[in-house]
Scaffold this motif. Structure first.
Motif, PDB file in Angstrom:
ATOM      1  N   LEU A  17      14.018  59.311  93.818  1.00 59.97           N
ATOM      2  CA  LEU A  17      15.351  59.003  93.295  1.00 59.97           C
ATOM      3  C   LEU A  17      15.583  57.496  93.296  1.00 59.97           C
TER       4      LEU A  17
ATOM      5  N   ASN B  96      23.265  54.434  93.249  1.00 56.14           N
ATOM      6  CA  ASN B  96      23.421  55.225  92.035  1.00 56.14           C
ATOM      7  C   ASN B  96      24.713  54.867  91.313  1.00 56.14           C
ATOM      8  N   LYS B  97      25.768  54.745  92.091  1.00 55.98           N
ATOM      9  CA  LYS B  97      27.060  54.420  91.495  1.00 55.98           C
ATOM     10  C   LYS B  97      27.016  53.055  90.842  1.00 55.98           C
TER      11      LYS B  97
ATOM     12  N   SER C 228      13.619  55.833  90.490  1.00 59.15           N
ATOM     13  CA  SER C 228      14.230  56.080  89.174  1.00 59.15           C
ATOM     14  C   SER C 228      15.426  55.175  88.975  1.00 59.15           C
ATOM     15  N   SER C 229      16.212  55.043  90.024  1.00 57.44           N
ATOM     16  CA  SER C 229      17.375  54.163  89.933  1.00 57.44           C
ATOM     17  C   SER C 229      16.944  52.737  89.633  1.00 57.44           C
TER      18      SER C 229
ATOM     19  N   THR D 194      24.417  51.453  89.759  1.00 56.59           N
ATOM     20  CA  THR D 194      23.561  51.497  88.567  1.00 56.59           C
ATOM     21  C   THR D 194      24.327  52.020  87.371  1.00 56.59           C
ATOM     22  N   ALA D 195      25.092  53.108  87.594  1.00 55.85           N
ATOM     23  CA  ALA D 195      25.847  53.689  86.487  1.00 55.85           C
ATOM     24  C   ALA D 195      26.865  52.688  85.948  1.00 55.85           C
ATOM     25  N   CYS D 196      27.547  52.018  86.856  1.00 55.84           N
ATOM     26  CA  CYS D 196      28.552  51.047  86.418  1.00 55.84           C
ATOM     27  C   CYS D 196      27.891  49.884  85.695  1.00 55.84           C
TER      28      CYS D 196
ATOM     29  N   LEU E  45      21.832  55.621  98.927  1.00 51.15           N
ATOM     30  CA  LEU E  45      21.312  55.978  97.605  1.00 51.15           C
ATOM     31  C   LEU E  45      22.457  56.281  96.649  1.00 51.15           C
ATOM     32  N   ASP E  46      23.454  56.980  97.183  1.00 55.18           N
ATOM     33  CA  ASP E  46      24.629  57.257  96.351  1.00 55.18           C
ATOM     34  C   ASP E  46      25.285  55.976  95.889  1.00 55.18           C
TER      35      ASP E  46
ATOM     36  N   ARG F 233      35.118  49.563  90.479  1.00 55.52           N
ATOM     37  CA  ARG F 233      34.508  50.752  91.052  1.00 55.52           C
ATOM     38  C   ARG F 233      33.138  50.418  91.633  1.00 55.52           C
TER      39      ARG F 233
ATOM     40  N   VAL G 246      30.001  68.340  93.845  1.00 52.25           N
ATOM     41  CA  VAL G 246      29.441  67.854  95.106  1.00 52.25           C
ATOM     42  C   VAL G 246      28.116  67.210  94.789  1.00 52.25           C
TER      43      VAL G 246
ATOM     44  N   VAL H 100      24.519  65.101  95.475  1.00 52.92           N
ATOM     45  CA  VAL H 100      23.373  65.401  96.335  1.00 52.92           C
ATOM     46  C   VAL H 100      23.532  64.790  97.720  1.00 52.92           C
TER      47      VAL H 100
END
Lengths: 471, 220
Positions: free
Chosen positions: B81, B14-15, B84-85, B17-19, B10-11, B127, B189, B191
């Motif tokens: 989560l 998430n990363k 949402s992503s 998605t942000a990029c 998931l992390d 990244r 830190v 989630v």
């Protein structure tokens, strides 16, 4: 998951046309030869290109479209208001100043879009990012929004935090100048999309359409329907604006003497003078009507029919001509259309007996095709089953009886007899204000303490200096 | 353990998605370039891989009836989560299609919006892809060719999200966030377990804020 405002297939929002036009203009400003002259913005040690002054924008608009100063400034204001250009010096003040204040273009992702309204999730992520960057120092209203969002989309709050952190990390990958621009852009976008309290909302997205059953299959059937629909829309009757504006002007000219606000009303405006003579003189049943009212009947047939007195007069005239059944039929049809659903079958039956059946006492003259269709429909009576027949009779009256009525002695005599009310005499002391008292309302009766305060306030309200007032 | 694996994935999603969002923001502006289009394509594909992996993992976990109540609550939270992503990804993909169509690269007069951003987005993409350097191998027509692929991918994502809605019954209102308001101000830190293999520029942020800057204007 947050409720998705993006609708399913087939029901996509469209971009508002004015926004599309603005976008085109913005793009034409980018032209290397004919576009706007850009300068560098110097911030202490970093230099960021692509800035322009307010006066640059205004001058470019004047030159490109050959318009006046004022108009160019107005258009420039629209650009800033809708977020296509944002100010660099005072970001919260979204106006265009025609001097050397700096502005910059907004990136297409952050353009105002009715197709992609900003979601709560996005706003929450933005506020979380700002929170991190400013170490908790958010502006008051932002803090409130933050807390409200935390409650509303609490189930996905972990995601908000995660995403905010990741987005900040991603932007750290860019060089300093770009990072500054990114922050400015985002801030400008949110200032436009979520304006601080007290500022006007720029855009109205319209009501959200949560149609749950719009999952359409994109098959041949669907596309056939779409094609048919578009073909019918193309063939729709269109009126040139020059023509409809002409008739609009004519309408306004014709009705202006009748408008109580534009022309004033005689004897006096009841709302100002507390004198209800105006209403009494124009009530439904009155011995002598006002001239304006009778004149109004000559404007259109609908005006005549809508006025109960007019309808009565018209009926009298038709009786003389032995065609009163037309109007009675029309009235009966109206009754069916606007009346109770449970009574429709019996009403329709009555109508049939009285007007439509062969040998009826008040038989109306309808052409055979319509008669056939109506009789067929009478087997399953519904609210609109008599529509065709009614329409036929309506046009019959309108084309035939109505013009003759307007030329008849009956109408002309009435017009001659109609009165023009006298304007109430102005008071001798025009500066005397009439005592205002609020109407007795149940709410006031329970708040006797505040009554005095209210009465005092209402007395100090000034009326127009020119209107009549009596003690 | 299933949970940790989930969180790592998931992390990662998430990363990415942000990029991806970061890259889409640069579309149509002076930061746009052929490289950017390729970066978008690669990031998007990575995002989809991760999405599918996440979905498979989470659906298997949620379908398992034998898990404890606490576990189930945790998986539901992770599910929210994840959705949402996916929402963000879906919107960004649609927008990148729209903007990509409006701003083709290979036209005689390029009208990219001069937004002040001129740097490249390589590091952001690197990244996202978790690599040291990006390699660019696409040909010149990527801006049009890729759009067609993008359309099909958007349809796939739409379908996937529909299936997800149908198959997995998770009530979003029943999920409670672990973080309270203002949690982001505390230590970084995350989630889940944050992936460490990233490049970060250790430039110091200057204290002055950007608003209220008095910029000296110089004619170009």
């Amino acid at each position: 998951m947050t409720i998705n405002t993006l609708s399913q297939d087939g029901v996509q929002r469209q971009q508002m046309p004015c926004l599309t036009k603005m976008e085109r203009m913005i793009i034409s400003m980018q032209d290397p030869d004919m576009g706007i002259k850009l300068r560098n913005q110097r911030l202490l040690i970093t230099v960021i290109p692509h800035a322009m002054t307010g006066i640059d924008i205004v001058e470019w608009l004047i030159k490109k479209f050959s318009i006046s100063d004022e108009e160019a400034l107005h258009i420039g204001q629209l650009f800033v208001k809708y977020g296509y250009i944002y100010p660099l010096k005072e970001p919260r003040n979204l106006i265009l100043k025609a001097d050397d204040s700096p502005y910059r273009f907004q990136t297409p992702y952050y353009w105002m879009s009715t197709r992609w309204p900003a979601s709560e999730l996005d706003y929450a992520i933005y506020l979380a990012k700002k929170n991190i960057r400013k170490q908790g120092e958010l502006i008051e209203y932002e803090k409130e929004c933050y807390n409200a969002l935390h409650k509303r989309i609490n189930h996905t709050w972990d995601f908000v935090v995660m995403q905010a952190r990741e987005q900040l990390r991603a932007s750290k990958q860019r060089r300093k100048a770009d990072r500054i621009v990114l922050e400015c852009q985002e801030q400008a976008y949110w200032l436009v999309t979520r304006p601080p309290p007290g500022t006007l909302d720029n855009i109205d997205y319209g009501p959200e359409r949560r149609t749950m059953n719009t999952r359409v299959q994109l098959n041949a059937e669907f596309y056939k329907k779409e094609i048919e629909h578009n073909r019918i829309s193309l063939a729709r009757n269109r009126v040139k604006s020059s023509i409809c504006l002409e008739s609009y002007v004519k309408y306004c000219e014709q009705y202006q003497p009748h408008d109580p606000i534009m022309q004033g009303c005689l004897p006096s405006n009841p709302w100002i003078t507390d004198d209800i003579m105006f209403w009494n003189m124009n009530s439904e049943v009155v011995a002598v009507p006002t001239k304006l009212r009778v004149e109004c009947w000559s404007f259109s047939f609908m005006e005549l029919l809508n006025d109960p007195m007019g309808r009565k007069e018209f009926l009298t005239y038709l009786e003389k001509e032995f065609s009163a059944e037309n109007l009675c039929f029309w009235q009966a049809c109206e009754d069916v259309r606007h009346g109770e659903t449970s009574k429709i079958p019996e009403k329709v039956d009555e109508v049939y007996k009285q007007f439509l059946s062969p040998g009826a006492s008040r038989w109306v003259n309808i052409d055979s095709k319509t008669m056939e269709k109506t009789l067929e429909g009478l087997k399953h009576p519904h609210r609109f089953v008599l529509d065709d027949a009614q329409m036929h009779i309506y046009f019959l009256m309108k084309k035939d009886s109505y013009p003759r009525y307007l030329k008849s002695e009956l109408y002309k005599n009435l017009l001659a007899r109609a009165i023009v009310p006298q304007e109430t005499k102005k008071s001798v002391f025009p500066f005397m204000r009439r005592q205002r008292h609020s109407s007795p309302s149940p709410a006031l009766a329970t708040q006797t303490g505040e009554d005095d305060g209210k009465a005092k306030n209402s007395n100090s309200v000034k009326s127009n200096s020119g209107t009549a007032s009596r003690l | 353990m299933g949970k940790d694996e989930c969180k790592t994935m998931l992390d990662a999603l998430n990363k990415v998605t942000a990029c991806y969002r970061h890259l889409v923001i640069a579309l149509g502006s002076t930061s746009d370039s052929q490289n950017l289009r390729e970066e978008l394509k690669k990031t998007r594909k990575k995002a989809q891989e991760l999405a599918v992996a996440n979905r498979t993992k989470l659906t298997t976990l949620l379908k398992d009836k034998s898990i404890s109540k606490d576990d189930r609550a945790e998986y539901e939270r992770l599910w929210v989560l994840f959705t949402s992503s996916m929402e963000l990804l879906e919107v960004d993909m649609k927008r990148s299609l729209e903007i990509g169509q409006d701003f083709p690269l290979k036209v005689p007069t390029r009208h990219l919006i001069q937004t002040g951003m001129t740097g490249s987005t390589t590091t952001v993409a690197a990244r996202a892809m978790s690599v040291q350097n990006m390699k660019y191998e696409a040909d010149a027509s990527i801006d049009t060719v890729d759009l067609k692929e993008l359309e099909t991918e958007i349809a796939q994502v739409d379908q996937m999200m529909e299936e997800m809605e149908m198959k997995v019954q998770v009530a979003p209102w029943a999920v409670e966030a672990k973080q309270e308001a203002g949690a982001e101000l505390k230590s970084t830190v995350s989630v889940g377990n944050s992936s460490v293999g990233v490049i970060s520029i250790c430039e110091e942020e200057p204290k002055e804020t950007v608003e209220g800057e008095t910029g000296l204007m110089k004619v170009q």
